[in-house]
Write an enzyme that holds these catalytic residues in place. Structure first.
Site, PDB file in Angstrom:
ATOM      1  N   TYR A 110       0.800  -1.228   0.000  1.00 33.74           N
ATOM      2  CA  TYR A 110       0.000   0.000   0.000  1.00 33.74           C
ATOM      3  C   TYR A 110       0.833   1.277   0.000  1.00 33.74           C
ATOM      4  CZ  TYR A 110      -4.283  -2.683   1.021  1.00 33.74           C
ATOM      5  OH  TYR A 110      -5.352  -3.549   0.963  1.00 33.74           O
TER       6      TYR A 110
ATOM      7  N   LYS B  51       3.538 -14.955   3.689  1.00 29.10           N
ATOM      8  CA  LYS B  51       3.578 -15.756   2.458  1.00 29.10           C
ATOM      9  C   LYS B  51       5.040 -15.856   2.035  1.00 29.10           C
ATOM     10  CE  LYS B  51       1.440 -17.815  -1.026  1.00 29.10           C
ATOM     11  NZ  LYS B  51       0.517 -18.958  -0.918  1.00 29.10           N
TER      12      LYS B  51
ATOM     13  N   ASP C 273      -2.873 -18.147   3.008  1.00 30.08           N
ATOM     14  CA  ASP C 273      -4.014 -18.870   2.418  1.00 30.08           C
ATOM     15  C   ASP C 273      -4.554 -19.908   3.391  1.00 30.08           C
ATOM     16  OD1 ASP C 273      -1.425 -19.619   1.839  1.00 30.08           O
ATOM     17  OD2 ASP C 273      -1.843 -20.467  -0.125  1.00 30.08           O
TER      18      ASP C 273
ATOM     19  N   ASP D 108      -5.617  -6.349   5.809  1.00 27.28           N
ATOM     20  CA  ASP D 108      -6.843  -5.722   5.317  1.00 27.28           C
ATOM     21  C   ASP D 108      -7.867  -6.810   4.964  1.00 27.28           C
ATOM     22  OD1 ASP D 108      -8.403  -3.606   4.635  1.00 27.28           O
ATOM     23  OD2 ASP D 108      -7.349  -3.095   2.789  1.00 27.28           O
TER      24      ASP D 108
END
Ligand code: NAI
Length: 335
Positions: free
Chosen positions: A125, A174, A207, A231
């Protein structure tokens, strides 16, 4: 001594839920004084800019703001005002608690009590390196993760666990694919976790975390993660507990803190008195914790739960037919 907070009424349902929230805060007789400041579309119409300098000055002076959602006009030249506020005051920790409440329209009754601690200033972001080739075929974006940014957010999560008596922090990442950015975050998180032997720490790939949240949410206590993952995960948690009207968000920096609802301006129901003020009220409770009034924060949360238990004047998103202000009055009567 009275404390002054900056109040931003915002756009869409913003003014309605702020009126309702201030009605309840006034009924608590907390000695708070409000300094109103404009941002978003309301500010653009009045002052010709989305985030006037006077608003930034008010927040800087008072150090605490309670903010309704803001509309960022779609189109080039407008970066998100929320992102701009977070950057301006370096509000690095976004704290989004989700817990199960009685009598909501949640699909799974139960046992959710998870705080997402989201890094608020880095990751995907940062708004840097966004480009698209002339033929419109290839788009790029830069993600940035720093040791400093990772360390302070992970430390914040562990300190929050200690100060609130929580037992476990899950580091969500991740790093198997995003080896540099998520890899650095995970490396730093492991180092920081080593300093908190009293708090259990585990790691989970994002995930898998999403699936686990839906299957067995009770295994989570505090989740700490990078900006984009946080988020998404906090909205997933909102879905688990019955909707966006139930999740507040604190944006915390070293000097300034801004408290809000996680949801947006809900243009589809704006001006109709239908909006649930619950998320902003819970944001006000986070604010009371932050300014050293935890007993009052608990008093407010208990009144919200008691009103849900009594199914008194609940708004439509909770399955009732009460208006925004009816619901606020019902909460105020249970303080
Ligand atoms: P949204 O959160 O405003 O609405 C999504 C859905 O949830 C709508 O159906 C809405 O009616 C419902 N909803 C949201 N809050 C509710 C409440 N308190 N009570 C009952 N129902 C509620 O998301 P959307 O439509 O994607 O965004 C609308 C605008 O909000 C956009 O301009 C966006 O930029 C802005 N926004 C601002 C945020 C902020 O200021 N913190 C955060 C998210 C979006």
């Amino acid at each position: 001594m009275s404390q002054t907070i900056t109040v931003i009424r915002g756009d869409g349902i913003g003014p309605e839920i702020m009126d309702a929230t201030l009605h309840v805060l006034d009924a608590m007789d907390l000695g708070l004084a409000y300094e109103e400041a404009d941002a978003g579309l309301a500010a653009l119409e009045k002052h010709g800019e989305l985030l006037p300098a006077a608003t930034l000055e008010s927040i800087r002076r008072n150090k605490i703001a309670l903010k309704s959602p803001l509309t960022t006009p779609v189109g080039e030249g407008f970066s998100s005002i929320n992102v701009a506020l977070r950057r301006h005051f370096d509000l690095y920790a976004n704290v989004r608690p989700a817990r199960s409440y009685p009598n909501t329209l949640a699909r799974f009754p139960g046992d959710v009590d998870v705080i997402t601690v989201r890094e608020n200033t880095e990751g995907a972001y940062i708004g840097e390196g966004q480009s698209i080739t002339e033929d419109g075929e290839t788009a790029t974006l830069i993600q940035k993760v720093t040791r400093k940014g990772s360390e302070r957010i992970v430390r914040y999560a562990f300190e929050l666990a200690r100060s609130t008596g929580r037992k476990k922090v899950t580091v969500v990442h991740k790093a198997n694919i995003l080896k540099t950015t998520s890899g650095l975050f995970l490396k730093v998180a492991r180092e920081v976790a080593g300093e908190y032997p009293d708090i259990e720490c585990n790691e989970m790939i994002v995930d898998n975390c999403c699936m686990q949240l839906v299957m067995r949410p009770e295994q989570f206590d505090i989740i700490v993660t990078t900006n984009l993952f946080g988020d998404i995960i906090s909205d997933l948690c909102a879905g688990l507990i019955g909707g966006l009207g139930l999740i507040p968000g604190a944006n915390i920096g070293h000097e300034v803190a801004i408290f809000e609802a996680v949801h947006g301006t809900a243009p589809d129901i704006a001006g109709q008195g239908k909006a649930n003020p619950g998320a902003l009220l819970l944001g006000a409770a986070q604010m009371l914790d932050h300014i050293g009034k935890p007993d009052q924060a608990e008093r407010l949360r208990k009144a919200i739960v008691a009103t849900l238990e009594a199914k008194d004047s609940l708004t439509a998103d909770l399955g009732g037919s009460g208006s925004t202000m009816d619901y606020a009055r019902a909460i105020a009567s249970r303080l």
